[in-house]
Design a protein around this motif. Structure first.
Motif, PDB file in Angstrom:
ATOM      1  N   LEU A   1     -50.479  18.405 110.826  1.00 35.48           N
ATOM      2  CA  LEU A   1     -51.557  17.495 110.404  1.00 35.48           C
ATOM      3  C   LEU A   1     -51.073  16.056 110.455  1.00 35.48           C
ATOM      4  N   PHE A   2     -51.891  15.207 111.065  1.00 34.96           N
ATOM      5  CA  PHE A   2     -51.618  13.772 111.071  1.00 34.96           C
ATOM      6  C   PHE A   2     -52.827  13.033 110.520  1.00 34.96           C
ATOM      7  N   THR A   3     -52.598  12.143 109.570  1.00 35.54           N
ATOM      8  CA  THR A   3     -53.682  11.271 109.108  1.00 35.54           C
ATOM      9  C   THR A   3     -53.188   9.829 109.113  1.00 35.54           C
ATOM     10  N   VAL A   4     -54.133   8.918 109.301  1.00 36.79           N
ATOM     11  CA  VAL A   4     -53.782   7.501 109.365  1.00 36.79           C
ATOM     12  C   VAL A   4     -53.428   6.980 107.973  1.00 36.79           C
ATOM     13  N   CYS A   5     -54.205   7.368 106.951  1.00 31.15           N
ATOM     14  CA  CYS A   5     -53.942   6.859 105.599  1.00 31.15           C
ATOM     15  C   CYS A   5     -54.386   7.881 104.557  1.00 31.15           C
ATOM     16  N   SER A   6     -54.015   7.608 103.304  1.00 29.49           N
ATOM     17  CA  SER A   6     -54.454   8.512 102.224  1.00 29.49           C
ATOM     18  C   SER A   6     -54.940   7.673 101.044  1.00 29.49           C
ATOM     19  N   PHE A   7     -55.793   8.284 100.236  1.00 26.97           N
ATOM     20  CA  PHE A   7     -56.326   7.636  99.038  1.00 26.97           C
ATOM     21  C   PHE A   7     -56.015   8.498  97.826  1.00 26.97           C
ATOM     22  N   ASP A   8     -55.307   7.914  96.863  1.00 29.36           N
ATOM     23  CA  ASP A   8     -55.044   8.625  95.603  1.00 29.36           C
ATOM     24  C   ASP A   8     -56.055   8.146  94.574  1.00 29.36           C
ATOM     25  N   GLY A   9     -56.717   9.078  93.939  1.00 30.22           N
ATOM     26  CA  GLY A   9     -57.625   8.762  92.821  1.00 30.22           C
ATOM     27  C   GLY A   9     -58.512   7.571  93.101  1.00 30.22           C
ATOM     28  N   HIS A  10     -58.444   6.560  92.227  1.00 28.38           N
ATOM     29  CA  HIS A  10     -59.343   5.415  92.338  1.00 28.38           C
ATOM     30  C   HIS A  10     -58.672   4.321  93.138  1.00 28.38           C
TER      31      HIS A  10
ATOM     32  N   LEU B   1     -56.986  16.503  96.352  1.00 34.48           N
ATOM     33  CA  LEU B   1     -57.773  17.719  96.611  1.00 34.48           C
ATOM     34  C   LEU B   1     -56.959  18.802  97.306  1.00 34.48           C
ATOM     35  N   GLY B   2     -55.725  18.490  97.645  1.00 34.78           N
ATOM     36  CA  GLY B   2     -54.759  19.526  98.015  1.00 34.78           C
ATOM     37  C   GLY B   2     -54.813  20.085  99.427  1.00 34.78           C
ATOM     38  N   GLY B   3     -55.772  19.640 100.240  1.00 32.93           N
ATOM     39  CA  GLY B   3     -55.905  20.230 101.573  1.00 32.93           C
ATOM     40  C   GLY B   3     -54.708  19.966 102.477  1.00 32.93           C
TER      41      GLY B   3
ATOM     42  N   LEU C   1     -61.862  13.216 107.680  1.00 34.09           N
ATOM     43  CA  LEU C   1     -61.247  13.284 106.355  1.00 34.09           C
ATOM     44  C   LEU C   1     -60.813  14.699 105.993  1.00 34.09           C
ATOM     45  N   ILE C   2     -59.697  14.797 105.304  1.00 36.31           N
ATOM     46  CA  ILE C   2     -59.210  16.091 104.807  1.00 36.31           C
ATOM     47  C   ILE C   2     -59.220  16.025 103.280  1.00 36.31           C
ATOM     48  N   ALA C   3     -60.061  16.841 102.679  1.00 37.27           N
ATOM     49  CA  ALA C   3     -60.127  16.905 101.206  1.00 37.27           C
ATOM     50  C   ALA C   3     -59.487  18.231 100.772  1.00 37.27           C
ATOM     51  N   THR C   4     -60.280  19.287 100.698  1.00 42.22           N
ATOM     52  CA  THR C   4     -59.707  20.603 100.376  1.00 42.22           C
ATOM     53  C   THR C   4     -59.052  21.235 101.605  1.00 42.22           C
ATOM     54  N   GLY C   5     -59.367  20.684 102.761  1.00 41.64           N
ATOM     55  CA  GLY C   5     -58.831  21.227 104.013  1.00 41.64           C
ATOM     56  C   GLY C   5     -59.652  22.385 104.564  1.00 41.64           C
ATOM     57  N   GLY C   6     -60.692  22.781 103.838  1.00 40.97           N
ATOM     58  CA  GLY C   6     -61.489  23.945 104.252  1.00 40.97           C
ATOM     59  C   GLY C   6     -62.102  23.782 105.637  1.00 40.97           C
TER      60      GLY C   6
END
Ligand code: HSX
Length: 185
Positions: free
Chosen positions: A176-185, A163-165, A130-135
């Motif tokens: 960066l490649f991700t399979v999916c993303s989640f916005d908010g709720h 979270l902007g990462g 998972l990528i949140a802040t990307g830190g």
């Protein structure tokens, strides 16, 4: 039998990620990948997305981030017929290490890697869940760069755009490649 033809694989896999509200603390929507891993069919589909993406590239090493990056990273490395190297939280690796500190919401964290884990010029896929802040991902990226490796791409299952990462990484031209993303709720 499920009909998996004409399937949007990413949306299907996203549906197997469980959201746990208020965990580990109030207000946090935790995205839990354990159902996705537990189901043999979705686990295989997930791994195959990454395998198909990188099997035509010249990849020398897969590097996985502690701890969930180990689960997918080691299987991906095996399938690509390349080695796997762990990037671990501070104090876990026995040999000589390079370390990178990064900021968390409260305080700092450090990740480490063995100095002989990659060679200069090695082409690496760096993977986490998972990528949140990307830190975390950027700290791993910097370690690999410091050892002279070329990070072909960073990869994850989930991006949390709020979270902007991901955006930060794209601004810095970190692939960066991700399979999916989640916005908010
Ligand atoms: C979580 O935090 C995940 O498993 C990742 O390793 C990390 C992502 O957060 P961030 O560094 O992008 O904010 O434990």
């Amino acid at each position: 039998m499920e009909n998996l033809s004409n399937l949007d694989y990413a949306s299907y896999l996203k549906g197997w990620i469980r959201t746990v509200p208020n965990w580990p603390s109030e207000g946090v929507m935790f995205r839990d990948i354990t159902p996705l891993l537990q189901n043999p069919k979705t686990f295989r589909m997930l791994i195959d997305i990454f395998v198909h993406r990188y099997m035509g590239e010249r990849i020398d090493v897969v590097a996985g981030l502690d701890a969930r990056g180990f689960i997918i990273g080691s299987v991906l490395a095996y399938e690509l017929n390349v080695g796997f190297v762990p990037i671990r939280k501070k104090g876990k690796l026995p040999f000589t290490t390079v370390a990178e500190e990064y900021e968390l919401e409260y305080g700092n964290a450090t990740v480490e890697m063995h100095t002989d884990a990659v060679k200069p010029g090695d082409r690496v896929v760096l993977i986490d869940d998972l990528i949140a802040t990307g830190g975390t991902m950027m700290a791993g990226y910097k370690l690999l760069q410091r050892l002279g490796a070329e990070v072909v791409e960073t990869a994850g299952i989930i991006e949390l755009p709020e979270l902007g990462g991901g955006e930060l990484m794209r601004d810095l031209n970190i692939p960066l490649f991700t399979v999916c993303s989640f916005d908010g709720h």
